[in-house]
Design a protein around this motif. Structure first.
Motif, PDB file in Angstrom:
ATOM      1  N   ASP A 142      13.550   0.035   0.536  1.00  0.00           N
ATOM      2  CA  ASP A 142      14.512  -0.552   1.477  1.00  0.00           C
ATOM      3  C   ASP A 142      14.086  -0.385   2.936  1.00  0.00           C
ATOM      4  O   ASP A 142      14.908  -0.050   3.795  1.00  0.00           O
ATOM      5  CB  ASP A 142      15.909   0.049   1.267  1.00  0.00           C
ATOM      6  N   GLY A 143      12.795  -0.591   3.206  1.00  0.00           N
ATOM      7  CA  GLY A 143      12.302  -0.520   4.577  1.00  0.00           C
ATOM      8  C   GLY A 143      12.126   0.889   5.116  1.00  0.00           C
ATOM      9  O   GLY A 143      11.890   1.075   6.304  1.00  0.00           O
ATOM     10  N   ILE A 144      12.236   1.885   4.249  1.00  0.00           N
ATOM     11  CA  ILE A 144      12.093   3.283   4.658  1.00  0.00           C
ATOM     12  C   ILE A 144      10.903   3.905   3.926  1.00  0.00           C
ATOM     13  O   ILE A 144      10.835   3.884   2.696  1.00  0.00           O
ATOM     14  CB  ILE A 144      13.368   4.107   4.329  1.00  0.00           C
ATOM     15  N   VAL A 145       9.966   4.453   4.693  1.00  0.00           N
ATOM     16  CA  VAL A 145       8.829   5.168   4.120  1.00  0.00           C
ATOM     17  C   VAL A 145       9.256   6.617   3.935  1.00  0.00           C
ATOM     18  O   VAL A 145       9.786   7.243   4.852  1.00  0.00           O
ATOM     19  CB  VAL A 145       7.594   5.082   5.049  1.00  0.00           C
ATOM     20  N   LYS A 146       9.028   7.118   2.731  1.00  0.00           N
ATOM     21  CA  LYS A 146       9.396   8.501   2.428  1.00  0.00           C
ATOM     22  C   LYS A 146       8.126   9.335   2.326  1.00  0.00           C
ATOM     23  O   LYS A 146       7.191   8.977   1.622  1.00  0.00           O
ATOM     24  CB  LYS A 146      10.206   8.563   1.142  1.00  0.00           C
ATOM     25  N   LEU A 147       8.150  10.441   3.048  1.00  0.00           N
ATOM     26  CA  LEU A 147       6.996  11.322   3.163  1.00  0.00           C
ATOM     27  C   LEU A 147       7.451  12.747   2.889  1.00  0.00           C
ATOM     28  O   LEU A 147       8.414  13.217   3.495  1.00  0.00           O
ATOM     29  CB  LEU A 147       6.462  11.196   4.592  1.00  0.00           C
ATOM     30  N   LYS A 148       6.777  13.425   1.980  1.00  0.00           N
ATOM     31  CA  LYS A 148       7.154  14.798   1.640  1.00  0.00           C
ATOM     32  C   LYS A 148       6.321  15.777   2.457  1.00  0.00           C
ATOM     33  O   LYS A 148       5.094  15.757   2.398  1.00  0.00           O
ATOM     34  CB  LYS A 148       6.948  15.041   0.150  1.00  0.00           C
ATOM     35  N   GLN A 149       7.019  16.608   3.233  1.00  0.00           N
ATOM     36  CA  GLN A 149       6.377  17.641   4.046  1.00  0.00           C
ATOM     37  C   GLN A 149       7.015  18.975   3.696  1.00  0.00           C
ATOM     38  O   GLN A 149       8.217  19.160   3.906  1.00  0.00           O
ATOM     39  CB  GLN A 149       6.589  17.380   5.538  1.00  0.00           C
ATOM     40  N   GLU A 165       0.813  -1.217   0.000  1.00  0.00           N
ATOM     41  CA  GLU A 165       0.000   0.000   0.000  1.00  0.00           C
ATOM     42  C   GLU A 165       0.847   1.268   0.000  1.00  0.00           C
ATOM     43  O   GLU A 165       0.405   2.317  -0.459  1.00  0.00           O
ATOM     44  CB  GLU A 165      -0.964  -0.010   1.190  1.00  0.00           C
ATOM     45  N   TYR A 166       2.076   1.173   0.499  1.00  0.00           N
ATOM     46  CA  TYR A 166       2.949   2.348   0.500  1.00  0.00           C
ATOM     47  C   TYR A 166       3.326   2.767  -0.917  1.00  0.00           C
ATOM     48  O   TYR A 166       3.654   3.925  -1.153  1.00  0.00           O
ATOM     49  CB  TYR A 166       4.201   2.098   1.347  1.00  0.00           C
ATOM     50  N   ASN A 167       3.273   1.852  -1.851  1.00  0.00           N
ATOM     51  CA  ASN A 167       3.532   2.208  -3.248  1.00  0.00           C
ATOM     52  C   ASN A 167       2.237   2.395  -4.034  1.00  0.00           C
ATOM     53  O   ASN A 167       2.182   3.202  -4.951  1.00  0.00           O
ATOM     54  CB  ASN A 167       4.454   1.181  -3.899  1.00  0.00           C
ATOM     55  N   PRO A 176      11.607   4.811   9.238  1.00  0.00           N
ATOM     56  CA  PRO A 176      11.777   3.357   9.131  1.00  0.00           C
ATOM     57  C   PRO A 176      10.432   2.645   9.312  1.00  0.00           C
ATOM     58  O   PRO A 176       9.667   2.968  10.231  1.00  0.00           O
ATOM     59  CB  PRO A 176      12.737   3.017  10.268  1.00  0.00           C
ATOM     60  N   LEU A 177      10.154   1.709   8.432  1.00  0.00           N
ATOM     61  CA  LEU A 177       8.888   0.980   8.467  1.00  0.00           C
ATOM     62  C   LEU A 177       8.647   0.324   9.824  1.00  0.00           C
ATOM     63  O   LEU A 177       7.528   0.334  10.334  1.00  0.00           O
ATOM     64  CB  LEU A 177       8.866  -0.073   7.352  1.00  0.00           C
ATOM     65  N   ASP A 178       9.689  -0.208  10.436  1.00  0.00           N
ATOM     66  CA  ASP A 178       9.518  -0.898  11.718  1.00  0.00           C
ATOM     67  C   ASP A 178       9.223   0.052  12.880  1.00  0.00           C
ATOM     68  O   ASP A 178       8.888  -0.383  13.976  1.00  0.00           O
ATOM     69  CB  ASP A 178      10.715  -1.793  12.032  1.00  0.00           C
ATOM     70  N   LYS A 179       9.308   1.352  12.649  1.00  0.00           N
ATOM     71  CA  LYS A 179       8.984   2.349  13.683  1.00  0.00           C
ATOM     72  C   LYS A 179       7.550   2.863  13.549  1.00  0.00           C
ATOM     73  O   LYS A 179       7.090   3.649  14.361  1.00  0.00           O
ATOM     74  CB  LYS A 179       9.941   3.550  13.594  1.00  0.00           C
ATOM     75  N   ILE A 180       6.847   2.427  12.497  1.00  0.00           N
ATOM     76  CA  ILE A 180       5.493   2.915  12.224  1.00  0.00           C
ATOM     77  C   ILE A 180       4.462   2.036  12.925  1.00  0.00           C
ATOM     78  O   ILE A 180       4.496   0.814  12.821  1.00  0.00           O
ATOM     79  CB  ILE A 180       5.230   2.955  10.706  1.00  0.00           C
TER      80      ILE A 180
END
Length: 147
Positions: free
Chosen positions: A121-128, A89-91, A136-140
């Motif tokens: 690579d396990g990192i969600v990128k969010l533009k603010q 879903e992140y993509n 990091p995905l494991d921190k969400i």
């Protein structure tokens, strides 16, 4: 092969024909089992999209006889308040406004709002505000669309 995996395989050409994406499949057992299919159209999921998928997959499921008992088939969009359930879903929702909640503070924040740039690579990128925040995905703890 699990039922959901087989349904996903059968859905693939149906969704591709209309430029739709599969978000999730749920099979809920009980007195009257329910097969729920969540689809997404980048241009806006319509009732026509849901009907199209429902009619085609319903016919195929009847022929394939994957579910041996009577059941209810539901095809819908994921909905506004639905939390992300899988990493795809992140993509799928790349370019959409999202709210990301983290398990612990990152730079003194636990809630991030912005435009989803995707997962790599396990990192969600969010533009603010034209700055890309990497989480990091494991921190969400939770991600959902922000309408």
């Amino acid at each position: 092969m699990k039922l959901e995996e087989k349904v996903k395989e059968l859905l693939s050409p149906i969704l591709e024909d209309r430029g739709l994406k599969l978000v999730d499949i749920e099979y809920i057992t009980g007195k009257r089992p329910v097969l729920r299919i969540y689809i997404y159209n980048p241009e806006g999921t319509s009732i026509d999209d849901c009907e199209y998928v429902s009619q085609r997959i319903g016919s195929i499921l009847d022929v394939e006889d994957l579910i041996k008992t009577s059941y209810t088939l539901e095809v819908s969009s994921p909905g506004l308040d639905r939390k992300f359930k899988n990493i795809e879903e992140y993509n799928i929702f790349k370019g959409k406004d999202v709210v990301v909640k983290t398990k612990e503070p990152i730079e003194d924040k636990k809630i991030f709002k912005g435009i989803l740039e995707g997962l790599e690579d396990g990192i969600v990128k969010l533009k603010q505000d034209n700055i890309v925040v990497e989480i990091p995905l494991d921190k969400i703890s939770q991600t959902k669309l922000d309408f």
